[in-house]
Design a protein around this motif. Structure first.
Motif, PDB file in Angstrom:
ATOM      1  N   GLN A  72      -1.906   1.213  -4.815  1.00 20.01           N
ATOM      2  CA  GLN A  72      -1.363  -0.056  -4.322  1.00 20.01           C
ATOM      3  C   GLN A  72      -0.374  -0.513  -5.581  1.00 20.01           C
ATOM      4  O   GLN A  72      -0.474  -0.033  -6.463  1.00 20.01           O
ATOM      5  N   TYR A  85      -6.954  -1.787  -8.052  1.00 25.58           N
ATOM      6  CA  TYR A  85      -6.373  -1.833  -6.662  1.00 25.58           C
ATOM      7  C   TYR A  85      -7.048  -3.298  -6.020  1.00 25.58           C
ATOM      8  O   TYR A  85      -7.861  -3.924  -6.743  1.00 25.58           O
ATOM      9  N   ILE A 140       1.000  -1.351   0.139  1.00 29.04           N
ATOM     10  CA  ILE A 140       0.066  -0.058   0.204  1.00 29.04           C
ATOM     11  C   ILE A 140       0.813   1.364  -0.026  1.00 29.04           C
ATOM     12  O   ILE A 140       1.666   1.511   0.830  1.00 29.04           O
TER      13      ILE A 140
END
Ligand code: FAD
Lengths: 424, 101
Positions: A284, A194, A142
């Protein structure tokens, strides 16, 4: 194109290889003289645990080592249910105790180095483990540093992503419980791709459900980095209008670039919003360990490109990547990660036995999203590998446009069964 | 679509699927069957509300899948999934699930 020339040649020999070896697998075990082949799997989440288990199931002559730093598996699926108080952390936390019974060697450690020429993995605890084939299933990294002020605000306990289930799930639940009635919950959705496309919208539903019961004057501001609801749009629109009218202020094209933990504000290009609880989910990329193996190789150096019949890296031989870290049109879901794992496990068993893997595997995605504390919808699709086009969605699939009680029951059943399939 | 060589390779797999060598399901079928277990439980034995599919007869399995395909049988997510598999795959999955306990 999804197959490189070498792979294509392998694939095109498949028919012949099967005729020769299909009847007597023992006659074509690994050519190397050094005994049993060894597969090292990094990460015991959806992809890694499943892959380790199925390699042992299909290839009982293969040694499998599974490296994972955590004592227990904490599931992201159903972690939004925990935020709403529908389930508790115990329910989504499952042990690894059964994996050794399948002959998997569990190593509680964290991979810090990979030499893909010598085929050795190094760990934080100082171990060097050599492999014939390596499987990386580390989930996502992340990128908190893409949002200004995030790291400081996170350290001060003022913002969480809770996009990896665990301590932040607990923290966010506590913050929601402590929030006064009439408070504002600010959540953001990262720009695609993501982890778990419907996840943020499910979270908005379930936090709204909690507010409706416990603090009905409260509001949710949902800042979306995407131009529109990125997944199951009809379902979530139905849920927001039906169950939570006026509670969710949805703002598309609004990616946060800064967070201020003292002022409790989130800034986007268009807005600066103030909240009582801040849940910013940054962009991410593939897990860090993929960088160590040099397989974070797409054009942005963010995700891993693989041969979809084997999930082997397109650039580094003997390294397979599974789950969220893979660049593909398949959704980044736990369900899909376990499917990657099964295709890869079968391919690894075949490759180590000197046989050709199936060139055209078929996988499915089934993903439930809760829309309230008693209803859920789903998407279901079958994908078939076309050697020219990659995984092609088959006709007949799709998502429900409304929630239903039966699907809430099946959503919980899905979780119990997929956890059991990985871990029991 | 597929070029000639790939089609030939594929024919090898399908041939294996149909010939039933050693009584074991081919890997193409076993992998599809394994993907079913995410919802229907390890080895097809459900630990939740979804029905288990281990040990059901091939006839029953094939009929259920075909009826989901046409929409004749009421259902939920299976109505979206059944159409994605070929008739040969459904036959092979049915034969395999019948062998599970
Ligand atoms: C809120 C939310 C809701 C979701 N809901 C659903 C849902 O309903 N259905 C669904 O299918 N999916 C859902 N998902 C998505 C799902 O959680 C992910 O797609 C899935 O976890 C991906 O699996 P993975 O194997 O790639 O990674 P993970 O499951 O994250 O596993 C990665 C593992 O690797 C380990 N690891 C990482 N680096 C190292 C290293 N260097 N050395 C050793 N170990 C390492 C980690 O500790 C971790 O255990 C949801 C996600 C979120 C955030």
């Amino acid at each position: 194109m999804t197959l490189n020339r070498r792979d294509f040649l392998k694939v095109s020999g498949a028919g012949a290889a099967i005729t020769l070896t299909g009847c007597s697998s023992q006659s074509s075990s690994k050519p190397a003289a050094k005994g049993k082949p060894h597969v090292v799997v990094v990460g015991a989440g959806f992809g890694g645990a499943t892959c380790a288990k199925y390699i042992r199931h299909w290839g009982p002559n293969i040694d499998v080592t599974l490296i994972e730093p955590n004592d227990k598996f904490v599931s992201c699926p159903l972690s939004n249910w925990v935020l709403a108080g529908i389930k508790d952390m115990n329910f989504i936390t499952r042990g690894y105790d059964n994996l050794p019974k399948h002959g998997i060697k569990m190593v509680k450690d964290y991979v810090t180095g990979i030499d893909t020429d010598k085929r050795v993995v190094k760990t934080k605890g100082g171990a060097s483990i050599s492999y014939d084939r390596l499987v990386l299933a580390p989930g996502v990294e992340i990128l908190t540093n893409t949002v200004k002020g995030y790291d400081a605000a996170e350290a001060a306990g003022k913002v969480v992503h809770a996009w990896k289930a665990g301590p932040q799930t607990v923290q966010l639940r506590k913050q929601l419980e402590a929030m006064p009635d009439g408070g504002v919950f600010v959540m953001s959705v990262p720009t695609a791709p993501y982890r778990c496309p419907p996840g943020p919208y499910e979270r908005a539903c379930l936090v709204a459900q909690y507010f409706k019961l416990a603090k009905p004057k409260s509001k949710i501001i949902l800042l979306d980095g995407n131009a529109d609801i990125a997944s199951k749009k009809a379902l979530f629109t139905w849920a927001w209008n039906t169950f939570y009218p006026g509670m969710i202020d949805y703002r598309p094209n609004n990616a946060p670039f800064a967070v201020d933990g003292n002022a409790m504000t989130v800034s986007t290009e268009f807005d600066q919003v103030k909240g009582d609880v801040l849940n910013v989910v940054p962009k991410q990329r593939a897990g860090e360990v993929c960088e160590l193996a040099g397989v974070r190789n797409d054009s942005n150096k963010a995700w891993c490109t693989v041969n979809f019949a084997t999930f082997e890296s397109t650039t580094v031989p003997n390294v397979h990547i599974l789950g969220d870290s893979v660049l593909s049109n398949l959704p980044k879901s736990g369900h899909m990660a376990t499917n990657h794992a099964k295709v890869a496990a079968a391919a690894i068993v075949e490759l180590l036995a000197g046989r050709q893997p199936d060139p055209m595997p078929v996988v499915a995605n089934t993903c439930y999203s809760a829309t309230s504390d008693s209803t859920a919808g789903f998407v279901g699709d079958v994908f078939r590998l076309d050697p020219e086009k990659g995984y092609v969605k088959q006709a007949g699939g799709g998502a429900t446009s409304q929630g239903a009680e039966i699907n809430f029951t099946y959503a919980e059943s899905w979780a119990e069964n997929i956890w059991a399939d990985m871990l029991s | 679509m597929y070029n000639k060589k790939t089609t030939l390779a594929l024919a090898g797999f399908v041939g294996l699927a149909l010939s039933g060598i050693a009584g074991a399901a081919d890997m193409h079928t076993q992998v599809i069957a394994a993907t079913c277990m995410s919802c229907h439980g390890p080895g097809g034995n459900s630990v939740g509300a979804a029905p288990g599919i281990a040990g059901i007869s091939q006839d029953r399995f094939v009929k259920a899948m075909q009826d989901y395909k046409t929409g004749k049988r009421p259902g939920t997510v299976m109505l979206k999934l059944a159409g994605g598999y070929t008739d040969a795959e459904i036959e092979a999955m049915g034969a395999y699930f019948a062998t599970l306990k």
